[in-house]
Write a protein that holds these residues in place. Structure first.
Motif, short mmCIF file in Angstrom:
data_model
loop_
_atom_site.label_atom_id
_atom_site.label_comp_id
_atom_site.label_asym_id
_atom_site.label_seq_id
_atom_site.Cartn_x
_atom_site.Cartn_y
_atom_site.Cartn_z
N ALA A 14 1.16 13.25 82.33
CA ALA A 14 -0.03 13.84 81.71
C ALA A 14 -0.05 13.49 80.24
CB ALA A 14 -0.02 15.35 81.88
N ALA A 15 -1.24 13.26 79.72
CA ALA A 15 -1.41 12.97 78.30
C ALA A 15 -2.52 13.86 77.75
CB ALA A 15 -1.77 11.50 78.09
N VAL A 32 -8.14 6.76 71.78
CA VAL A 32 -7.69 8.14 71.88
C VAL A 32 -6.36 8.30 71.14
CG1 VAL A 32 -8.86 8.67 74.05
CG2 VAL A 32 -6.55 7.77 74.13
N TYR A 33 -6.17 9.48 70.57
CA TYR A 33 -4.89 9.86 70.01
C TYR A 33 -4.25 10.80 71.02
CZ TYR A 33 -1.28 12.08 67.28
OH TYR A 33 -0.07 12.56 66.85
N ILE A 34 -2.98 10.57 71.30
CA ILE A 34 -2.27 11.36 72.30
C ILE A 34 -1.15 12.12 71.59
CG2 ILE A 34 -0.97 11.27 74.46
CD1 ILE A 34 -2.46 8.50 74.88
N PRO A 35 -1.42 13.39 71.23
CA PRO A 35 -0.41 14.15 70.51
C PRO A 35 0.75 14.62 71.38
CG PRO A 35 -2.35 15.50 70.87
CD PRO A 35 -2.68 14.12 71.36
N ARG A 36 0.55 14.60 72.71
CA ARG A 36 1.62 15.06 73.60
C ARG A 36 1.52 14.36 74.94
NH1 ARG A 36 5.21 19.47 74.11
NH2 ARG A 36 5.86 19.62 76.27
N ARG A 113 -10.24 2.65 75.70
CA ARG A 113 -9.14 2.57 76.66
C ARG A 113 -7.77 2.44 76.01
NH1 ARG A 113 -7.36 -2.51 77.36
NH2 ARG A 113 -8.48 -4.11 76.20
N ILE A 114 -7.73 2.33 74.67
CA ILE A 114 -6.45 2.24 73.96
C ILE A 114 -6.04 3.63 73.48
CG2 ILE A 114 -5.22 1.26 71.98
CD1 ILE A 114 -7.13 -1.12 72.14
N GLY A 115 -4.81 4.00 73.79
CA GLY A 115 -4.28 5.29 73.35
C GLY A 115 -3.13 5.10 72.38
N PHE A 116 -3.12 5.90 71.33
CA PHE A 116 -2.05 5.83 70.34
C PHE A 116 -1.25 7.13 70.34
CE2 PHE A 116 -4.97 2.62 68.76
CZ PHE A 116 -4.09 1.60 68.42
N SER A 117 0.07 6.98 70.30
CA SER A 117 0.99 8.13 70.28
C SER A 117 1.96 7.98 69.12
CB SER A 117 1.82 8.17 71.57
OG SER A 117 1.01 8.26 72.70
N ALA A 118 2.41 9.11 68.60
CA ALA A 118 3.42 9.08 67.54
C ALA A 118 4.69 8.43 68.06
CB ALA A 118 3.71 10.49 67.05
N ARG A 124 4.78 5.22 62.59
CA ARG A 124 3.69 4.44 63.17
C ARG A 124 3.17 5.14 64.42
NH1 ARG A 124 8.32 2.61 65.19
NH2 ARG A 124 8.36 2.20 67.41
N LEU A 125 2.00 4.68 64.87
CA LEU A 125 1.45 5.12 66.13
C LEU A 125 1.57 3.96 67.11
CD1 LEU A 125 -1.79 6.92 64.89
CD2 LEU A 125 0.41 7.96 65.48
N ASP A 126 2.26 4.18 68.21
CA ASP A 126 2.42 3.15 69.23
C ASP A 126 1.18 3.13 70.11
OD1 ASP A 126 4.93 2.36 68.37
OD2 ASP A 126 5.98 3.77 69.69
#
Length: 188
Positions: A14-15, A32-36, A113-118, A124-126
Motif C-alpha cells: 500500500a502507498a 504523486v508524493y508517497i509519504p508512506r 504515473r511517477i511516484g516519489f518517496s523519501a 533526495r526523493l526516489d
C-alpha cells in the motif's frame, strides 16, 4: 525485483499517495508524493530504499475481492497506521469535485504515473514509474474508508485531506522502472 511471478514472489503493498505538481526542466510536471509505504513482505521492507525505491514499513494485510467488491485493510506492525477500505465498482464516476468524468480522472493519473518517496538518507526523493501496455481504470463507489494516516490532525488539519473519488485498477499488466531521483534542496 527481477524475479518472475512463477517463482511465487507476491506481496500486498500500500502507498499513501498525494497528487503533486513541480517545476521540471520542460515546464510543470505531475506525479504523486508517497509519504508512506507499507508491505506484507519482510523482503520488500528489507530491500525498500536499498535495492528499489521507497522505504517500506511491515504490515498485516486483509484482502477480500469479488467481481464487484473489494475490501482492503492493513495494520502496520507497530500499530501506528491502520487503513480499511470497502468499495464496489460503478458504471460511472459520480460526486467528484476534481474530475468531470472517468476519462478525465483516468488521464490525470495516467499522466501522474511517477511516484516519489523519501530516501533512507533524507536527501533526495526516489522515483518509480508505473508502465503498462493496458492502462485501464474503473469507477468505484466507496462504502467505507478509514485511514489513521490521513485522519491524523498533526499531519493534515481537519478537513484538509478528503476523499474525492475512487478508481480501481484490476488485471493490468504492469512493471515498474526507477526514475532519476529528485534532489531535496538543503535547508539554510
Amino acid at each position: 525485483m527481477g524475479l518472475p511471478g512463477s517463482i511465487g514472489v507476491r506481496s500486498e503493498n500500500a502507498a499513501h499517495r498525494v497528487a503533486v505538481e513541480w517545476d521540471g526542466p520542460d515546464g510543470v510536471e505531475s506525479g504523486v508524493y508517497i509519504p508512506r509505504r507499507d508491505s506484507g513482505s519482510p523482503l520488500n521492507v528489507l530491500l525498500g530504499g536499498r535495492l528499489f525505491p521507497g522505504v517500506h514499513s511491515l504490515a498485516r494485510f486483509e484482502v477480500e475481492e469479488s467481481e464487484h467488491d473489494l475490501h482492503v485493510a492493513f495494520t502496520s506492525k507497530d500499530s501506528s497506521t491502520r487503513v480499511s477500505v470497502d468499495v464496489r465498482t460503478a458504471d460511472e464516476l459520480a460526486g467528484s469535485t476534481l474530475f468531470p468524468d472517468l476519462a478525465a480522472a483516468s488521464e490525470f493519473f495516467r499522466q501522474g504515473r511517477i511516484g516519489f518517496s523519501a530516501s533512507r538518507d533524507g536527501r533526495r526523493l526516489d522515483g518509480l514509474a508505473l508502465n503498462t501496455s493496458k492502462w485501464q481504470v474503473r469507477a468505484a463507489h466507496t462504502h467505507a474508508v478509514q485511514s489513521t494516516f490521513f485522519d491524523d490532525p498533526t499531519r493534515f488539519p481537519s478537513g484538509s485531506a478528503t476523499l474525492d473519488c475512487t478508481l480501481l485498477m484490476r488485471d493490468v499488466p504492469a512493471n515498474w522502472t526507477v526514475t532519476t531521483p529528485m534532489q531535496i534542496p538543503a535547508m539554510a
